[in-house]
Write an enzyme that holds these catalytic residues in place. Sequence first.
Site, short mmCIF file in Angstrom:
data_model
loop_
_atom_site.label_atom_id
_atom_site.label_comp_id
_atom_site.label_asym_id
_atom_site.label_seq_id
_atom_site.Cartn_x
_atom_site.Cartn_y
_atom_site.Cartn_z
N GLY A 69 0.82 -1.21 0.00
CA GLY A 69 0.00 0.00 0.00
C GLY A 69 0.85 1.26 0.00
N THR A 70 1.93 1.25 0.76
CA THR A 70 2.79 2.43 0.84
C THR A 70 3.35 2.78 -0.54
OG1 THR A 70 3.35 1.97 3.13
CG2 THR A 70 4.87 3.37 1.92
N ASN A 153 -8.05 4.35 8.48
CA ASN A 153 -7.47 3.22 9.20
C ASN A 153 -7.60 3.34 10.72
OD1 ASN A 153 -5.62 5.32 8.19
ND2 ASN A 153 -4.19 4.40 9.62
N GLN A 181 -7.69 0.11 3.43
CA GLN A 181 -8.57 -0.44 4.48
C GLN A 181 -9.93 -0.83 3.93
OE1 GLN A 181 -7.76 -1.28 7.52
NE2 GLN A 181 -5.74 -0.37 7.61
N SER A 201 -3.56 -2.99 -0.59
CA SER A 201 -2.44 -3.72 0.01
C SER A 201 -2.87 -5.15 0.32
CB SER A 201 -2.03 -3.01 1.31
OG SER A 201 -1.12 -3.81 2.01
N GLY A 202 -2.01 -6.12 -0.01
CA GLY A 202 -2.37 -7.52 0.16
C GLY A 202 -2.57 -7.96 1.61
N HIS A 203 -1.69 -7.44 2.52
CA HIS A 203 -1.69 -8.04 3.86
C HIS A 203 -2.88 -7.63 4.73
CE1 HIS A 203 0.06 -4.79 6.54
NE2 HIS A 203 0.33 -4.28 5.36
N THR A 239 12.03 -6.94 -10.81
CA THR A 239 11.47 -8.27 -11.05
C THR A 239 10.20 -8.43 -10.24
OG1 THR A 239 13.67 -9.12 -11.45
CG2 THR A 239 11.96 -10.75 -10.97
N CYS A 327 1.33 2.03 12.33
CA CYS A 327 2.49 2.86 11.98
C CYS A 327 2.84 3.82 13.10
CB CYS A 327 2.21 3.69 10.73
SG CYS A 327 1.73 2.66 9.36
N1 PLP Z 1 -2.88 3.18 3.67
C1 PLP Z 1 -3.63 2.82 4.72
C2 PLP Z 1 -4.97 3.46 4.90
C3 PLP Z 1 -3.18 1.85 5.62
O1 PLP Z 1 -3.94 1.52 6.67
C4 PLP Z 1 -1.90 1.27 5.41
C5 PLP Z 1 -1.35 0.30 6.37
O2 PLP Z 1 -1.68 0.29 7.53
C6 PLP Z 1 -1.15 1.68 4.29
C7 PLP Z 1 -1.69 2.63 3.45
C8 PLP Z 1 0.19 1.10 3.99
O3 PLP Z 1 0.09 -0.20 3.44
P1 PLP Z 1 1.32 -1.22 3.51
O4 PLP Z 1 1.40 -1.68 4.94
O5 PLP Z 1 0.96 -2.30 2.56
O6 PLP Z 1 2.53 -0.48 3.08
#
Ligand code: PLP
Length: 385
Positions: A69-70, A153, A181, A201-203, A239, A327
């Site tokens: 996601g980042t 989030n 989210q 984001s996958g996780h 890759t 975070c």
């Molecule tokens: N954006 C939101 C709203 C999130 O909650 C998060 C992760 O908590 C991210 C972005 C970042 O995603 P990633 O952990 O896959 O880098």
Amino acid sequence: MIFLDAAATTPVRREVLEAMWPYLSGEFGNPSSHHTLGEAAASALAAARATVAKVLGCRPGAVTFTSGGTEADNLAVKGIALARQAANPALNRVVISAVEHPAVEESARYLERFHGFTVDVVPVDSTGLVTPLALAAALRPETALVSIMYANNEVGTIQPVTELAELARTQGIPFHTDAVQAAGWLPLDVKALGVDALSISGHKLGAPKGCGVLFIRGRTRIEPLLHGGGQERGRRSGTENVAGAVGLATALTLAQAAQLQTAHHVTALRDGFIRDVLDAVPGAVLTGHPTERLPSVASFCFPGTSGESVLLELERQGVVCSSGSACAAGSDAPSPVLTALGIDAEVAQTAVRFSFESTVSGTDVAAAAEAVGAAVGSVRTLGRS
Ligand code: PLP
């Protein structure tokens, strides 16, 4: 242990692991290689892209796989703003909301520090909503991009993305939404949403950490952040994480297939949890929007405590949750999201977020609500605030 921190991360689903396994073992090829192993990897990647595209209702070419996601947020905010500025140097402003994840906020600040942009921050109301009126007031002829998240989030508030995106569209401004989210809980059809870019984001949905997607609408210009071999149609060199892409596609399909049913079920559990906690804890305050919130998120402030002491006490009682975003965990500063909602800095320090997995059970939720009552009571009695 009762795990109520799914907004931080989720375990990898068995079906996802099974789908990924071949590409971590026998079918380990590099999709750029011109032999059978490489071709097998390339077709797995193409199939994963087509699967994600189907969920998003877009062409496969609009799907770029990222490291999470980042990276998807960084690529959208920096990539679109820089491409627009390169085409027209007068486009030197970006609009974000006051409750964005740091991946969006810090990307915008980077543009300010190093590329001469001005960041216009749209305020939210006391429930965390960006109103169309507030967004309209922030748009200027020089706005290169608007980035407003789909769902928050920390408090779970869902933004009226369709309306906000339409507002930007009428002024010819690309609109990005961070759906990290929202994915798995809310509809993701990018045409219906009217967005030009969307991050996943996958996780957060049962795939591993380190894989993500940025949807970029066909004609939207974007400057890559990673330069190299020109993978992902030149938008993201490196890759490809074939197994990660396969895992994300599998998790997204599973989540979307059950979305309506899961959202309904978890919303009912969440509402029961909110009621029970408000009953059990005198003075508890629900943060975020009362109804326009993610099915999976219940967030509170417990005045007269510190969020961290409540977390510790809850963990002692077998309930794992978070004081806000993962975070920001461990940071002493009050959450900027909560202060943007107008919550006093001192009260914001007492925040606790509970976030449910799609598989959460009614028994666990009821037990957790009871534990919250006991934990807050004990922290208040012992004066560990
Ligand atoms: N954006 C939101 C709203 C999130 O909650 C998060 C992760 O908590 C991210 C972005 C970042 O995603 P990633 O952990 O896959 O880098």
